[in-house]
Structures are given as structure tokens and as C-alpha cells.
Enzyme design. Structure first.
Site, PDB file in Angstrom:
ATOM      1  N   THR A  46      34.570  32.143  33.490  1.00 31.33           N
ATOM      2  CA  THR A  46      34.906  31.764  34.858  1.00 31.33           C
ATOM      3  C   THR A  46      33.658  31.865  35.718  1.00 31.33           C
ATOM      4  O   THR A  46      32.915  32.839  35.634  1.00 31.33           O
ATOM      5  CB  THR A  46      36.018  32.660  35.434  1.00 31.33           C
ATOM      6  OG1 THR A  46      37.198  32.499  34.642  1.00 31.33           O
ATOM      7  CG2 THR A  46      36.354  32.279  36.868  1.00 31.33           C
ATOM      8  N   PHE A  65      32.161  32.229  39.427  1.00 28.98           N
ATOM      9  CA  PHE A  65      32.491  32.692  40.772  1.00 28.98           C
ATOM     10  C   PHE A  65      31.343  32.327  41.701  1.00 28.98           C
ATOM     11  O   PHE A  65      30.194  32.260  41.271  1.00 28.98           O
ATOM     12  CB  PHE A  65      32.657  34.221  40.784  1.00 28.98           C
ATOM     13  CG  PHE A  65      33.830  34.724  39.991  1.00 28.98           C
ATOM     14  CD1 PHE A  65      33.762  34.830  38.608  1.00 28.98           C
ATOM     15  CD2 PHE A  65      35.004  35.111  40.623  1.00 28.98           C
ATOM     16  CE1 PHE A  65      34.842  35.300  37.868  1.00 28.98           C
ATOM     17  CE2 PHE A  65      36.098  35.593  39.899  1.00 28.98           C
ATOM     18  CZ  PHE A  65      36.006  35.681  38.516  1.00 28.98           C
TER      19      PHE A  65
END
Lengths: 279, 279
Positions: B174, B176
Site C-alpha cells: 500500500t 501512503f
């Protein structure tokens, strides 16, 4: 004979609502995952399969995109655009007073957060595995509870709908595609979906590829990049363009594109869901 | 003084892991939603806020994209790429035998479906509101249970990790972004994120816009279209390009772009997370 239509089950989900919106007379075959929806068609157990491809709030269902890019040989035959209407439901006759728990899939709970805070500040949100399971959980609950789920789930489980369209964002629609052995014949109001990738990540590659469509005045309806599985900096590009792949203009463009890319996969041509989905 | 960093809480989520990966010494401020993470910075209660922007399996966090496009005046100051390692955890000393329930957020349960079917065919998957809540639910459960959550949640709640990296797809990361009042100074290894839209949906618009970058040999790292809220056929385009917005080449390109589009918003320039995220 009724069409056999595989969909992402269980019954009572938005996928089932979309399947019924597409063909109310179909024999519905629930499947646990997107690959099994497709395999039902490949194996001859279903005539078509319906899978979600994008939601206006959550974005693309990338699992479906990746499956189209690299797994399935099925074509996109049609599309359905379903308005997502979260409904609040209770046990018949229970009413709205004293509700202590609200069951739903965490995504739906998040989409209705303001509604819950404003109307049921004391109720505890409880996660369920699906919107459909939430209705089951609510019906079985030992305390007065509500569930957030599609209308269809209320019909299936005998719950009473006491609120409709309770999501915080009103423009919530999901687009589904129908997959089959072949795509759709031209209707005069079609689009074509395809993906392509480049061997080398040259700065102008995408620009040159899009030029093929720009110089022919073919409108691009959607463009998206998806990282390839091989490495983080490389992409598959997914494009929807206006027109059927058998129209001379689109056919010529796809041929020209094929010469510029390392891989091209045409998912199919199919009619727009309806005119109201265009503007 | 430690940096005050707002993040999408509660503690024990991947967002907290990402915050700690970015700055292990930061004072972490958990917030319930993406808007409140940003508001903590706008209101001066945090120095930076960290929000998820895309996952390699689930795709873009469109809520973050839409918030960047139309809500916040904050800039992207930095990025963090976190490998998502789902861990299986139990009460200390409980072991793997006889586990009857597995708690997690439905998304994590789905990402570990094969692992669960292969190793715990008799266990019942139970939905929790977050991965962090799943560990709580597991610790409180009256029957022998496990939870799927980040390592960090085990540390926080005193659970014992008995399996790591149990997700079915291994390439699960992921990205960010860190939001602050200003973007990052040039480091020589930067990218720039921006969005733009057109008044008229002319076929060649996107092509011409991309030409500005192609003719200057500026590599586009990512391109995505997001439907505008106004109508279904209109899009905002989100692009990441290589280079800092203060470099002469990128600055010139953004100026040229501004003349061709109806709106342009530069989210900021910031260094690549690290070289391993590039190839």
C-alpha cells in the site's frame, strides 16, 4: 428457456440486484468469487456471468480488471449500471425506537456513517461478512437491531425496510459487465473496452497510442493504468472508447495500436447501458 | 520535539504501521476518517497527516483521490510504500490446534481465503470492523479463535503471532502519502502529482495534454481517470510525472498544461519512497 446467469453471491447482494435488473427472468447461479463466476461460463454451466467492474465512490474493482487483463478468455457482452440504494431494515413491526445495533458490511457502514451518527447516535455498528449476512445477523440478534443492506435482501429474509437511500453520498452507482463467449453485435450506440501494455517504458508511448484515437476523432470514455504483476513501474492501460470494434474507424485504430504496443487485448464491444448513463 | 502525525486510526492498523515506518519517533494522532486526518493538519493539531492512496491489489483509495482533487488545500509532502503482511495471531500459548473462529476485516479475510481454506477448513470466518478490532474480538472470544491483522496489532493487544505473510497474493503493498502545508524541496529524485479536467469533452483533449509531457521527454509514472461528481461522462485525470515541479522542464510543462485545461491542481512534488519502489 431462461438464460443461466452466474453472479457473485450470495443472494441478497447488489450483484444479485444487478443480475435481476439485467434479466428478471434469468436462472441465477450464485458463485463465491469472481473467478468462479467466470468459470461457470467457461465450463458451460452458465450462459453469461455478471461481475462488478467499477463503483462511483469506491473506484474500479481492480480484481475484475486484472482478471480481464490476464486470466479469462471471455468477452464483455453487455453492461448494467445499478444505483446503489442502501436500505435500513428491521424485524417486521420492530420500528425505529430503541435500536441498539446496526449490522452491515464495514464498507456500507462507512458509506452511511453520517446517517447512523445523526439518527442512531447510541447504536453500535457491527461488522458482517456481507450485506446479505447482515440481514441474517440482524434477524437472529438477541437485542433490537437494524441492518443496512439492499432492498433485495429484505425481500429474501423477510425484513421490513424502514429507510431507503440512506448513504451519505447520493451519487453511488456500480457498473457491472456481462461476460460471455462472444461480445455484442453492433447496435449503433456502442463502446469498446481493451487493454494494452508496452515492452519499454518510453516517455511518449502512451501519448503516441492515444494519438491513434485522437487523430480519428474517436472519443475515449475511460482510461486507467494498472500496475503489471511483474514490477511496480510498469503498467497495463485500460481504455473504453466510443464505437464498435467492427466499425471501420475503430477497427483501423485497433490495428494501428497493435503495431505500437507489446500486447493488446480487446475485451469486447457492447451497447451503452442506456442514454441516461451517458450524461 | 517529536513531529505530530495524524493517521487513520485506530492504533494497530496498517495506517499506523505506515506512520511508524515513516517516522518511528513521531507523536501519533489517530483520527476516524480521511477528512479528519487532514483537518488535524489544517487546524494545527498535527504537523503532517498520512493517508492511504493506493494498494497493489485493491487499487486506488478513491476517497483520498477525490479529497485531494476537490477538498483539501494541503500538499503531498512525501510518500511511504508499506508491504502488507497479514499475520495470523492467537491468545498467547493457544497454538494452532482447534481454532474454531477466524476474526478479521472482510477485505483481509478475502485476501487470505486460500490460506484459511487450506489450513483451517473447519474454522468460521467472522467479520470485524477493522483489523485492529479483530484482535480485540479474538482476545475476548469465548471459543478458541484466531485473528488476521498486522504485526503491530499483536504488539498492542498482547496477541501471539503464529503465521506471517499469509495473504494469497504475495505482491501486496500500500502506498501512503504524507500531507502538509507545503510540498517537499527538490532532492534530485522526485515526482510530481497533479490533476486536471476539461470543460469540453473533446476527443483529442487528453492526447494533447499528454503531448506536453511526451515532447519534453517527461515520463508519466501513473495516469488515472476519476469521474467528476457533476456527471458520469466527465473526468478528472490524475497524473504522477517524474521530476520536481520546480525543475525548469516540469515547470514549463505544467504552465503549458494550464493553458489547455479548465482546471489544474498540483498536489505537490516529493521524493520517491526509495529506489526499490521504482523497479
Amino acid at each position: 428457456m431462461a438464460k443461466r446467469l452466474s453472479y457473485l453471491g450470495p443472494a441478497g447482494t447488489y450483484s444479485e440486484e444487478a443480475a435481476l435488473l439485467y434479466d428478471p427472468h434469468a436462472e441465477l447461479i450464485p458463485c463465491p468469487t469472481i473467478p468462479t463466476v467466470c468459470r461457470a461460463v467457461s465450463d458451460g454451466n452458465a450462459d453469461e456471468g455478471i461481475v462488478p467492474i467499477e463503483n462511483s465512490i469506491e473506484g474500479s474493482v481492480v480484481y475484475t480488471l486484472d482478471y480481464l487483463i490476464s486470466e479469462t478468455e471471455l468477452s464483455i457482452f453487455n453492461e448494467v449500471v445499478l444505483p446503489i440504494q442502501h436500505c435500513l431494515m428491521v424485524r417486521p413491526g420492530a420500528g425505529v425506537e430503541g435500536i441498539r445495533r446496526i449490522y452491515s458490511h464495514p464498507q456500507s457502514l462507512a458509506q452511511c456513517r453520517h446517517f447512523i451518527e445523526d439518527n442512531f447516535p447510541l447504536a453500535e455498528p457491527i461488522a458482517s461478512l456481507s450485506n446479505s449476512a447482515a440481514v441474517n445477523d440482524m434477524m437472529d440478534s438477541e437485542v433490537l437491531s437494524a441492518a443496512i443492506a439492499p432492498q433485495r435482501a429484505a425481500e429474501l429474509y423477510g425484513a421490513e425496510v424502514i429507510g431507503r437511500g440512506i448513504q451519505d453520498v447520493t451519487n453511488n452507482v456500480t457498473r457491472f459487465v456481462l461476460l460471455g463467449w462472444e461480445d455484442h453485435l453492433p447496435t449503433g450506440n456502442d463502446k469498446t473496452s481493451f487493454s494494452f501494455a508496452f515492452d519499454e517504458d518510453a516517455p511518449g508511448s502512451l501519448y503516441n497510442a492515444l494519438g491513434i484515437f485522437a487523430t480519428r476523432d474517436i472519443n475515449l470514455v475511460k482510461i486507467e493504468s494498472r500496475p503489471t504483476k511483474e514490477s511496480l513501474g510498469r503498467y497495463n492501460f485500460l481504455v473504453d472508447c466510443e464505437g464498435h470494434r467492427e466499425s471501420p474507424l475503430v477497427r483501423e485504430a485497433l490495428r494501428a495500436l497493435e503495431l505500437q504496443v507489446s500486447s493488446l487485448k480487446v475485451f469486447g464491444s457492447y451497447p451503452w447501458w442506456n442514454d441516461s448513463s451517458r450524461s
